[in-house]
Structures are given as structure tokens and as C-alpha cells.
Design an enzyme around this catalytic site. Sequence first.
Site, PDB file in Angstrom:
ATOM      1  N   SER A  96      11.696 -54.041  -7.964  1.00 54.06           N
ATOM      2  CA  SER A  96      10.783 -53.188  -8.722  1.00 54.06           C
ATOM      3  C   SER A  96      10.636 -53.708 -10.144  1.00 54.06           C
ATOM      4  CB  SER A  96      11.312 -51.749  -8.755  1.00 54.06           C
ATOM      5  OG  SER A  96      11.318 -51.213  -7.462  1.00 54.06           O
TER       6      SER A  96
ATOM      7  N   HIS B   5      11.208 -52.938  -0.119  1.00 56.70           N
ATOM      8  CA  HIS B   5      11.730 -51.624   0.268  1.00 56.70           C
ATOM      9  C   HIS B   5      11.112 -51.190   1.598  1.00 56.70           C
ATOM     10  CE1 HIS B   5      12.051 -50.740  -4.310  1.00 56.70           C
ATOM     11  NE2 HIS B   5      13.269 -50.945  -3.871  1.00 56.70           N
TER      12      HIS B   5
ATOM     13  N   LYS C  90      18.350 -43.004 -17.567  1.00 60.21           N
ATOM     14  CA  LYS C  90      17.287 -44.017 -17.587  1.00 60.21           C
ATOM     15  C   LYS C  90      15.926 -43.348 -17.582  1.00 60.21           C
ATOM     16  CE  LYS C  90      18.958 -47.809 -14.754  1.00 60.21           C
ATOM     17  NZ  LYS C  90      18.597 -48.422 -13.486  1.00 60.21           N
TER      18      LYS C  90
ATOM     19  N   ARG D 293      19.538 -58.421  -0.856  1.00 57.42           N
ATOM     20  CA  ARG D 293      18.694 -59.589  -1.111  1.00 57.42           C
ATOM     21  C   ARG D 293      19.514 -60.866  -1.222  1.00 57.42           C
ATOM     22  NH1 ARG D 293      15.615 -56.226  -5.526  1.00 57.42           N
ATOM     23  NH2 ARG D 293      17.666 -55.316  -5.379  1.00 57.42           N
TER      24      ARG D 293
HETATM   25  P1  ADP Z   1      15.129 -52.474  -7.066  1.00 56.59           P
HETATM   26  O1  ADP Z   1      16.360 -53.320  -7.083  1.00 56.59           O
HETATM   27  O2  ADP Z   1      13.921 -53.184  -6.533  1.00 56.59           O
HETATM   28  O3  ADP Z   1      14.872 -51.722  -8.343  1.00 56.59           O
HETATM   29  P2  ADP Z   1      16.164 -50.038  -5.860  1.00 56.59           P
HETATM   30  O4  ADP Z   1      17.228 -49.865  -6.846  1.00 56.59           O
HETATM   31  O5  ADP Z   1      15.137 -48.979  -5.738  1.00 56.59           O
HETATM   32  O6  ADP Z   1      15.352 -51.391  -5.985  1.00 56.59           O
HETATM   33  O7  ADP Z   1      16.818 -50.362  -4.460  1.00 56.59           O
HETATM   34  C1  ADP Z   1      16.858 -49.564  -3.325  1.00 56.59           C
HETATM   35  C2  ADP Z   1      17.407 -50.358  -2.166  1.00 56.59           C
HETATM   36  O8  ADP Z   1      16.436 -51.305  -1.716  1.00 56.59           O
HETATM   37  C3  ADP Z   1      18.661 -51.173  -2.478  1.00 56.59           C
HETATM   38  O9  ADP Z   1      19.491 -51.118  -1.341  1.00 56.59           O
HETATM   39  C4  ADP Z   1      18.139 -52.561  -2.673  1.00 56.59           C
HETATM   40  O10 ADP Z   1      19.120 -53.536  -2.392  1.00 56.59           O
HETATM   41  C5  ADP Z   1      17.014 -52.593  -1.661  1.00 56.59           C
HETATM   42  N1  ADP Z   1      15.986 -53.567  -1.963  1.00 56.59           N
HETATM   43  C6  ADP Z   1      15.252 -53.652  -3.085  1.00 56.59           C
HETATM   44  N2  ADP Z   1      14.378 -54.685  -3.012  1.00 56.59           N
HETATM   45  C7  ADP Z   1      14.586 -55.268  -1.796  1.00 56.59           C
HETATM   46  C8  ADP Z   1      14.022 -56.408  -1.134  1.00 56.59           C
HETATM   47  N3  ADP Z   1      13.087 -57.143  -1.706  1.00 56.59           N
HETATM   48  N4  ADP Z   1      14.487 -56.713   0.107  1.00 56.59           N
HETATM   49  C9  ADP Z   1      15.471 -55.958   0.661  1.00 56.59           C
HETATM   50  N5  ADP Z   1      16.051 -54.898   0.087  1.00 56.59           N
HETATM   51  C10 ADP Z   1      15.613 -54.558  -1.133  1.00 56.59           C
END
Ligand code: ADP
Length: 165
Positions: free
Chosen positions: A128, A17, A41, A90
Site C-alpha cells: 500500500s 491483498h 497512525k 512477500r
Molecule cells: P501493506 O504492507 O501493503 O501496507 P497491510 O499491512 O495492509 O499491507 O497487510 C495486510 C496483509 O497483506 C499482510 O499479511 C501482508 O503481508 C499482506 N500483503 C500485503 N501486500 C501483499 C502482496 N503484495 N502480496 C501478498 N501479501 C501481501
Amino acid sequence: MRIAVCPGSFDPVTMGHLDIIRRASSLFDKVIVAVTVNPNKTPTFPAEQRVEFVQRSVRDLPNVEACCCEGLIAEFAREKGASVLVKGLRAVTDFEYEFQMALINKKLNPELETMFMTTNSAYMYLSSSAVRQVAGFGGDVADFVPAEILPDVMERFAHERSDVV
Ligand code: ADP
């Protein structure tokens, strides 16, 4: 002023992130990290703590701020005067969901653009939920989360394990 919003659940914020937030901060005048609240959730970390974790991790980025978003991201962006949503991708598995969200957000707020950034290959595997799983079994997540929040993440899971034992 060009304002971008980086939305997500950030439960907790990871190095993946942070990489996207950092790159967005060099492209926009201001970046607002929107920590989303999903009423269906139960997160591992409460919303206020997820926001505080992001704030602590972006202290070196003066044009980044973080706050909670309890409603629609499209509305949040409108209220904040943001013209762009920045999301990280990703792998192909992220694509279908993100594509749908981008189209829905466009419908709700036609002035809002969604931009995708490809992940830094170093963080391609990182999510996460992976952090929660590894930390939940007592594994080392030092490479996965910002150093500023590592002790709190570890403590949260240490409590959980001592509750089980
Ligand atoms: P997660 O999938 O880790 O629970 P979130 O739902 O909080 O994350 O995702 C928020 C944003 O960050 C989304 O656009 C997600 O694609 C992006 N994101 C999450 N992890 C990564 C990563 N390792 N590299 C690039 N973008 C990421």
C-alpha cells in the site's frame, strides 16, 4: 463452518491483498477482511473508506465480507467465530514481524491459527505504501489497485497535489 480472517490496514487495498483474499476465499467457507484501525497512525484513507474499497473489490466473491477492527485481532477473531488468520508473505523482510505477530496472537487466543500464503510472484513488490508513493507523484497505479477503486485512489491524490500547488 470454517471462518478465516484476513487482517491488515489496506490503505488502500492492492492487487496483492486481493490475490490473498481470493485464494483464502476458495479454501474457507467464509472470509472476513478486518480493516485495522491504528490509533497511533493517521491513514491516507479513513477506515470506513478502506472497508468500502475492499467491499467494492470483492463483489464477485460471495463468501467474503469486510469490516473495521478497532481492537485486538485475536479478540475480533474470537467474536466472529474465526479459527484462522490468513496473512500474505512477500519476502523474508515480512517474516520477522509476521512471526512475532503470530506468536502474540497465539498467546492471546490459543484456539486461533495463523496461516501464511506466499505472494503471487506478480505482486511481490507491491505494498500500500508503494501505491501511495507512486500515486502521490501522479504515477499510474492501474496495475496496482483493483479497477473498482482506481478512480477514487487517483482523485484522492489529485486533490493532494492541487493543495500543494
Ligand atoms: P501493506 O504492507 O501493503 O501496507 P497491510 O499491512 O495492509 O499491507 O497487510 C495486510 C496483509 O497483506 C499482510 O499479511 C501482508 O503481508 C499482506 N500483503 C500485503 N501486500 C501483499 C502482496 N503484495 N502480496 C501478498 N501479501 C501481501
